[in-house]
Enzyme design. Structure first.
Site, PDB file in Angstrom:
ATOM      1  N   ASP A 196      50.939  48.133  50.079  1.00 44.16           N
ATOM      2  CA  ASP A 196      49.674  48.081  49.341  1.00 44.16           C
ATOM      3  C   ASP A 196      48.709  47.330  50.273  1.00 44.16           C
ATOM      4  OD1 ASP A 196      48.587  48.628  46.403  1.00 44.16           O
ATOM      5  OD2 ASP A 196      47.787  46.677  46.956  1.00 44.16           O
ATOM      6  N   LYS A 239      55.243  45.731  40.722  1.00 50.64           N
ATOM      7  CA  LYS A 239      54.341  45.358  41.817  1.00 50.64           C
ATOM      8  C   LYS A 239      54.742  43.977  42.291  1.00 50.64           C
ATOM      9  CE  LYS A 239      50.777  47.137  43.934  1.00 50.64           C
ATOM     10  NZ  LYS A 239      50.384  48.556  44.059  1.00 50.64           N
TER      11      LYS A 239
HETATM   12  P1  NDP Z   1      44.645  48.280  53.326  1.00 51.33           P
HETATM   13  O1  NDP Z   1      45.071  46.875  53.452  1.00 51.33           O
HETATM   14  O2  NDP Z   1      45.142  49.288  54.288  1.00 51.33           O
HETATM   15  O3  NDP Z   1      43.051  48.365  53.324  1.00 51.33           O
HETATM   16  C1  NDP Z   1      42.303  47.681  52.371  1.00 51.33           C
HETATM   17  C2  NDP Z   1      40.834  47.923  52.670  1.00 51.33           C
HETATM   18  O4  NDP Z   1      40.046  47.419  51.598  1.00 51.33           O
HETATM   19  C3  NDP Z   1      40.367  47.196  53.912  1.00 51.33           C
HETATM   20  O5  NDP Z   1      39.320  47.922  54.494  1.00 51.33           O
HETATM   21  C4  NDP Z   1      39.870  45.869  53.360  1.00 51.33           C
HETATM   22  O6  NDP Z   1      38.884  45.230  54.174  1.00 51.33           O
HETATM   23  C5  NDP Z   1      39.261  46.311  52.049  1.00 51.33           C
HETATM   24  N1  NDP Z   1      39.370  45.236  51.057  1.00 51.33           N
HETATM   25  C6  NDP Z   1      40.505  44.687  50.575  1.00 51.33           C
HETATM   26  N2  NDP Z   1      40.220  43.702  49.717  1.00 51.33           N
HETATM   27  C7  NDP Z   1      38.872  43.640  49.677  1.00 51.33           C
HETATM   28  C8  NDP Z   1      37.971  42.837  48.961  1.00 51.33           C
HETATM   29  N3  NDP Z   1      38.394  41.885  48.120  1.00 51.33           N
HETATM   30  N4  NDP Z   1      36.633  43.056  49.142  1.00 51.33           N
HETATM   31  C9  NDP Z   1      36.196  44.009  49.996  1.00 51.33           C
HETATM   32  N5  NDP Z   1      37.012  44.809  50.711  1.00 51.33           N
HETATM   33  C10 NDP Z   1      38.328  44.621  50.542  1.00 51.33           C
HETATM   34  O7  NDP Z   1      45.025  48.687  51.832  1.00 51.33           O
HETATM   35  P2  NDP Z   1      45.190  50.143  51.205  1.00 51.33           P
HETATM   36  O8  NDP Z   1      44.244  51.092  51.821  1.00 51.33           O
HETATM   37  O9  NDP Z   1      46.634  50.470  51.198  1.00 51.33           O
HETATM   38  O10 NDP Z   1      44.776  49.869  49.690  1.00 51.33           O
HETATM   39  C11 NDP Z   1      43.448  50.059  49.223  1.00 51.33           C
HETATM   40  C12 NDP Z   1      43.465  50.261  47.718  1.00 51.33           C
HETATM   41  O11 NDP Z   1      44.271  51.404  47.395  1.00 51.33           O
HETATM   42  C13 NDP Z   1      44.074  49.116  46.903  1.00 51.33           C
HETATM   43  O12 NDP Z   1      43.421  49.040  45.660  1.00 51.33           O
HETATM   44  C14 NDP Z   1      45.523  49.570  46.681  1.00 51.33           C
HETATM   45  O13 NDP Z   1      46.089  48.942  45.552  1.00 51.33           O
HETATM   46  C15 NDP Z   1      45.289  51.046  46.459  1.00 51.33           C
HETATM   47  N6  NDP Z   1      46.441  51.923  46.660  1.00 51.33           N
HETATM   48  C16 NDP Z   1      47.155  51.926  47.827  1.00 51.33           C
HETATM   49  C17 NDP Z   1      48.198  52.799  48.004  1.00 51.33           C
HETATM   50  C18 NDP Z   1      48.943  52.907  49.281  1.00 51.33           C
HETATM   51  O14 NDP Z   1      49.788  53.810  49.395  1.00 51.33           O
HETATM   52  N7  NDP Z   1      48.692  52.063  50.294  1.00 51.33           N
HETATM   53  C19 NDP Z   1      48.616  53.726  46.925  1.00 51.33           C
HETATM   54  C20 NDP Z   1      47.737  53.708  45.776  1.00 51.33           C
HETATM   55  C21 NDP Z   1      46.719  52.817  45.666  1.00 51.33           C
HETATM   56  P3  NDP Z   1      39.345  44.025  55.153  1.00 51.33           P
HETATM   57  O15 NDP Z   1      40.257  44.665  56.151  1.00 51.33           O
HETATM   58  O16 NDP Z   1      38.082  43.495  55.731  1.00 51.33           O
HETATM   59  O17 NDP Z   1      40.046  43.049  54.272  1.00 51.33           O
HETATM   60  O1  2IT Z   2      49.466  51.429  44.086  1.00 47.93           O
HETATM   61  C1  2IT Z   2      50.361  52.176  44.544  1.00 47.93           C
HETATM   62  O2  2IT Z   2      50.670  53.232  43.979  1.00 47.93           O
HETATM   63  C2  2IT Z   2      51.013  51.794  45.791  1.00 47.93           C
HETATM   64  N1  2IT Z   2      50.645  50.789  46.378  1.00 47.93           N
HETATM   65  C3  2IT Z   2      52.145  52.606  46.331  1.00 47.93           C
HETATM   66  C4  2IT Z   2      53.407  52.353  45.569  1.00 47.93           C
HETATM   67  C5  2IT Z   2      54.647  52.980  46.154  1.00 47.93           C
HETATM   68  O3  2IT Z   2      55.729  52.610  45.668  1.00 47.93           O
HETATM   69  O4  2IT Z   2      54.572  53.813  47.053  1.00 47.93           O
END
Ligand code: NDP
Ligand code: 2IT
Length: 460
Positions: free
Chosen positions: A175, A135
């Site tokens: 992420d 990461k």
């Molecule tokens: P994005 O940046 O697209 O969206 C994040 C969302 O979560 C936004 O709505 C944001 O609100 C909110 N958020 C982030 N931090 C906080 C916080 N501290 N308190 C409240 N709200 C918060 O990220 P992703 O959707 O990609 O990621 C979301 C989660 O999924 C994370 O935990 C990530 O690690 C996990 N994840 C992502 C993957 C991926 O493929 N993208 C794969 C697997 C897991 P705001 O915009 O107001 O900050």
């Molecule tokens: O938490 C996760 O699995 C991710 N942010 C995606 C990782 C990836 O390599 O696609």
């Protein structure tokens, strides 16, 4: 310099040092939380099979192979020089090249990236695909920055990172705060520096090597996992059921999209400022326009739908979150770590919630998980439920290496198969180890065995 100005400056410096110390004191807490959960799950395995102790697997697995930390200097639109910190935690490459996302968020520190990197080793092992765990990211905040500023930051970040990554070495992805725009700029800079066009990042825009369906993969995968889990556990499907979703980013909005497609009724979403509750089911097209195109606050939603409710953070229940206080059949925490507390878990149970699937990484606190397990909810832990994103990243690596391009349907079918495979192997492992229905233990034991057996086979 006048004395008052000097005193002010000294105070500012002392405050900054204070903040720095404070943030470092606690920064490793989330990492220890993630390690503790795994260790508690695998304890019976360590007792039963002495090889794991003899080979010191736990001690070796809990220490990253290396942590790369670097300075990122860039110039903002007002010609001011900005300095951020960049990281890549290469945790373990026993099963394949280091693989995992990059997070750009002001809270990013070494502890958060160690927790995410550690979780990633287990998640990637569960997919059954040849990928190790890593990461990275930066405390850079893309929010409020112009596209040009984001591009300049990404270029500077890649000028350091490119030394440590490669299609067979380490393949970063997105992420929080890192989506197609950021990956596009990062890939562009990598290409300029190295003059090579290879699959060194996944989640690339589709017109230069990105896999179709990578943006949708994590959210769709969470829903595929949940449907399989409900079937395995003999529960009703999601069709017609009220669902609560947190987050309003990549994972949350594609979870909502797939839920709607399956006939479920997602009624909520959240961002860092507040929660939307729309009892008729949220308007996904509006949400995607607000968040993906306009990068606006959720508050804008009620301007179009005044009958929906916007609950600002200041009105959340004490110790909890408004989104988990709403009656629902299934819950999908998809925002960030530790966003669902014991108070929230008790509210969900009280309101008759049947299943909780983690789209975000470690969104439920250990106390919340205890409540879910005690009340026999179907609980899908992040490392199993949200593995669809990294699985499709692996498919993107395969397409890049073979210079091929798969159709949307082909990727979707493979994603569905992968999520079903993970769900069944987690459920079967839980049964085999006498903890039937406990997907936390099932996932940790199943992943640990794959990694630990490979570590023993390759020696030190
Ligand atoms: P994005 O940046 O697209 O969206 C994040 C969302 O979560 C936004 O709505 C944001 O609100 C909110 N958020 C982030 N931090 C906080 C916080 N501290 N308190 C409240 N709200 C918060 O990220 P992703 O959707 O990609 O990621 C979301 C989660 O999924 C994370 O935990 C990530 O690690 C996990 N994840 C992502 C993957 C991926 O493929 N993208 C794969 C697997 C897991 P705001 O915009 O107001 O900050
Ligand atoms: O938490 C996760 O699995 C991710 N942010 C995606 C990782 C990836 O390599 O696609």
């Amino acid at each position: 310099m006048p004395t008052s100005e000097l005193t002010k400056m000294k105070k500012k410096i002392i405050d900054e040092i204070g903040n720095f110390k404070e943030s470092h004191r606690f920064e490793h807490d989330v990492f220890y939380q993630a390690v503790e959960e795994v260790l508690l799950s695998i304890a019976p395995l360590l007792v039963a099979d002495k090889r794991y102790n003899i080979n010191a697997i736990v001690r070796r697995l809990a220490v990253p192979d290396r942590i790369i930390k670097f300075k990122v200097e860039w110039m903002d639109d007002n010609q001011n020089i900005q300095v951020n910190t960049g990281y890549r935690v290469q945790f373990n490459n026993t099963l394949g090249p280091y693989k995992g996302g990059l997070r750009f968020h002001p809270t990013v520190n070494e502890g958060i990236l160690k927790f995410l990197g550690f979780e990633q080793i287990f998640k990637n092992a569960l997919t059954g695909l040849p990928i190790g765990g890593a990461k990275g990211g930066s405390n850079f905040d893309p929010k409020g920055k112009s596209d040009f500023e984001v591009m300049k930051f990404c270029s500077s970040f890649m000028r350091e990172l490119h030394k440590y990554i490669g299609p067979r070495m380490d393949v970063p992805a997105g992420d929080i705060g890192v989506g197609g725009r950021e990956i596009g700029y990062l890939f562009g800079e990598y290409k300029k520096i190295t003059s090579t066009f290879d699959g060194v990042l996944t989640g690339k825009p589709n017109f230069f090597g990105g896999s179709l369906m990578r943006p949708q993969a994590t959210g769709y995968g969470v829903v595929y996992f949940t449907e399989t889990m409900l079937e395995v556990e003999g529960k009703e499907t999601l069709a017609g059921k009220i669902c609560a979703v947190s987050g309003a980013g990549n994972v949350a909005l594609y979870t909502i999209e797939k839920l709607i497609e399956l006939g479920a009724i997602p009624v909520t979403c959240t961002d860092s400022k507040g929660t939307i509750y729309d009892a008729r089911g949220v308007d996904i097209e509006l949400l995607q326009d607000l968040k993906f195109n306009r990068r606006a606050s959720l508050e804008e939603y009620v301007k179009v739908h005044p009958e929906a409710q916007y609950i600002p953070v200041s009105e959340y229940p004490k110790g909890g979150h408004a989104v988990w206080n709403i009656e629902c059949h299934a819950a999908f925490p998809c925002a960030t770590q530790n966003e669902l507390t014991e108070v929230d878990a008790k509210n969900l149970v009280k309101n008759g919630c049947v299943s909780v699937s983690e789209g975000a990484n470690m969104p439920s606190t250990p106390e919340a998980i205890e409540v879910f397990l005690k009340h026999k909810l179907c609980f899908a832990p992040a490392k199993a439920a949200n593995a669809g994103g990294v699985a499709v990243s692996n498919f993107e690596m395969g397409q890049n290496a073979a210079m091929q391009r798969w159709t949307f349907e082909e990727v979707d079918n493979r994603l569905k198969e992968t999520m079903q495979y993970i769900c069944h192997s987690v459920a079967d492992t839980a049964k085999e180890y006498g903890v039937e229905g406990n997907y936390v233990d099932g996932a940790n034991i199943s992943a640990f065995k794959k990694i630990a057996d490979a570590m023993i086979a390759e020696g030190i």
